[in-house]
Design an enzyme around this catalytic site. Structure first.
Site, PDB file in Angstrom:
ATOM      1  N   CYS A   1       0.833  -1.206   0.000  1.00 40.86           N
ATOM      2  CA  CYS A   1       0.000   0.000   0.000  1.00 40.86           C
ATOM      3  C   CYS A   1       0.865   1.252   0.000  1.00 40.86           C
ATOM      4  O   CYS A   1       0.628   2.192  -0.768  1.00 40.86           O
ATOM      5  CB  CYS A   1      -0.925  -0.017   1.213  1.00 40.86           C
ATOM      6  SG  CYS A   1      -2.113   1.347   1.239  1.00 40.86           S
ATOM      7  N   CYS A   2       1.886   1.272   0.850  1.00 38.99           N
ATOM      8  CA  CYS A   2       2.795   2.419   0.904  1.00 38.99           C
ATOM      9  C   CYS A   2       3.525   2.607  -0.431  1.00 38.99           C
ATOM     10  O   CYS A   2       3.742   3.740  -0.869  1.00 38.99           O
ATOM     11  CB  CYS A   2       3.812   2.239   2.023  1.00 38.99           C
ATOM     12  SG  CYS A   2       3.156   2.467   3.690  1.00 38.99           S
TER      13      CYS A   2
ATOM     14  N   CYS B   1      -3.714   3.579   9.246  1.00 41.22           N
ATOM     15  CA  CYS B   1      -2.498   3.009   9.837  1.00 41.22           C
ATOM     16  C   CYS B   1      -1.890   3.897  10.914  1.00 41.22           C
ATOM     17  O   CYS B   1      -0.712   3.754  11.259  1.00 41.22           O
ATOM     18  CB  CYS B   1      -1.470   2.716   8.744  1.00 41.22           C
ATOM     19  SG  CYS B   1      -2.033   1.537   7.510  1.00 41.22           S
TER      20      CYS B   1
ATOM     21  N   CYS C   1       7.560   3.998   5.952  1.00 43.89           N
ATOM     22  CA  CYS C   1       6.657   3.835   4.818  1.00 43.89           C
ATOM     23  C   CYS C   1       7.381   3.346   3.577  1.00 43.89           C
ATOM     24  O   CYS C   1       6.755   2.850   2.645  1.00 43.89           O
ATOM     25  CB  CYS C   1       5.954   5.152   4.520  1.00 43.89           C
ATOM     26  SG  CYS C   1       7.073   6.471   4.014  1.00 43.89           S
TER      27      CYS C   1
ATOM     28  N   CYS D   1      -1.218   8.087   7.322  1.00 40.78           N
ATOM     29  CA  CYS D   1      -2.533   7.773   6.785  1.00 40.78           C
ATOM     30  C   CYS D   1      -3.474   7.346   7.910  1.00 40.78           C
ATOM     31  O   CYS D   1      -3.062   6.696   8.869  1.00 40.78           O
ATOM     32  CB  CYS D   1      -2.419   6.655   5.753  1.00 40.78           C
ATOM     33  SG  CYS D   1      -1.466   7.098   4.293  1.00 40.78           S
TER      34      CYS D   1
END
Length: 250
Positions: free
Chosen positions: A131-132, A215, A238, A212
């Site tokens: 995702c990062c 998280c 990240c 985010c």
């Protein structure tokens, strides 16, 4: 003619900075105050070659204020992962306006990449590294493409992985500046008070490191300032910051 072309290609693909440059700068500015160091570099050899990258997190205002007193026209990069807190977006707009930045550049994830790799928007829940990469690392790489150097807001006290953070390092052939590497939390708080800078609205609620929204959680008393990031995962970064072997640290 062919040899001239090969020579030009070599020049075009060579990194702007190498490790010896970072070593030289670390030695050159050893013991020099942060503001003086930034002023000297941003008004001479790094002028026009550098961007400042900010998450507009809990302590971002210190570095943003310091750089704004030197050059308000420096490109200011913000990566909107599209998973940010609404409070962060509002703080970004208000703080950038207050400090007088004239070139705020907002980068977002590639929509085609999101459609292919995070269609549901839930990748953070089972693959936070991936995702990062999609939402932060790739957009920042695009954002930094025109620059030879960039300024990061990392601090050494923000966890064990950052304890030996140097002021200058090399990241993907670019010079990365960590001007606040040796600043303590007390010094940061003092700067906020001295310059009457606004705090991130979530900080008062216990969010000491803000990324985010899915998280990021509140930090409990006695915990590391970054304990609220990716809670429950073996993950502290990240991925936009390189490790000692120039590989991403996730």
């Amino acid at each position: 003619m062919a040899s001239a072309v090969r020579k030009l290609d070599t020049i075009d693909t060579a990194p702007a900075f190498v490790q010896t440059d970072a070593d030289r700068l670390n030695a050159r500015f050893d013991g020099v105050g942060t503001a003086g160091m930034l002023r000297e570099l941003l008004t001479t050899e790094l002028k026009g070659r550098t961007a400042i990258v900010s998450s507009f997190g809990a302590e971002s205002a210190v570095l943003l204020h310091m750089v704004a007193t030197i050059d308000r026209e420096i490109p200011l990069i913000f990566v909107n992962t599209q998973k940010m807190f609404g409070e962060t977006l509002a703080y970004r707009d208000a703080l950038a306006e207050q400090l007088g930045y004239t070139d705020l550049r907002v980068f977002r994830p590639d929509p085609y990449d999101l459609a292919a790799r995070d269609k549901t928007g839930l990748r953070w829940s089972y693959d936070p590294d991936g995702c990062c990469e999609i939402r932060k690392v790739a957009p920042l790489r695009r954002a930094l493409a025109p620059f030879d150097a960039w300024i990061s807001g990392r601090k050494g006290f923000q966890g064990k992985a950052r304890a030996a953070l140097p002021r200058f390092e090399i990241d993907e052939g670019r010079l990365k500046l960590n001007p606040l590497a040796d600043w303590s939390k007390t010094e940061l708080d003092g700067y906020f008070a001295e310059h009457k800078l606004p705090r991130h609205p979530l900080e008062a609620q216990g969010y000491l490191s803000i990324g985010c929204s899915p998280c990021t959680s509140r930090v409990r008393p006695g915990e590391d300032p970054r304990a609220g990031r990716w809670r429950g995962w073996d993950k502290t970064e990240c991925g936009i910051h390189a490790g000692p072997d120039d590989e991403p640290v996730f």
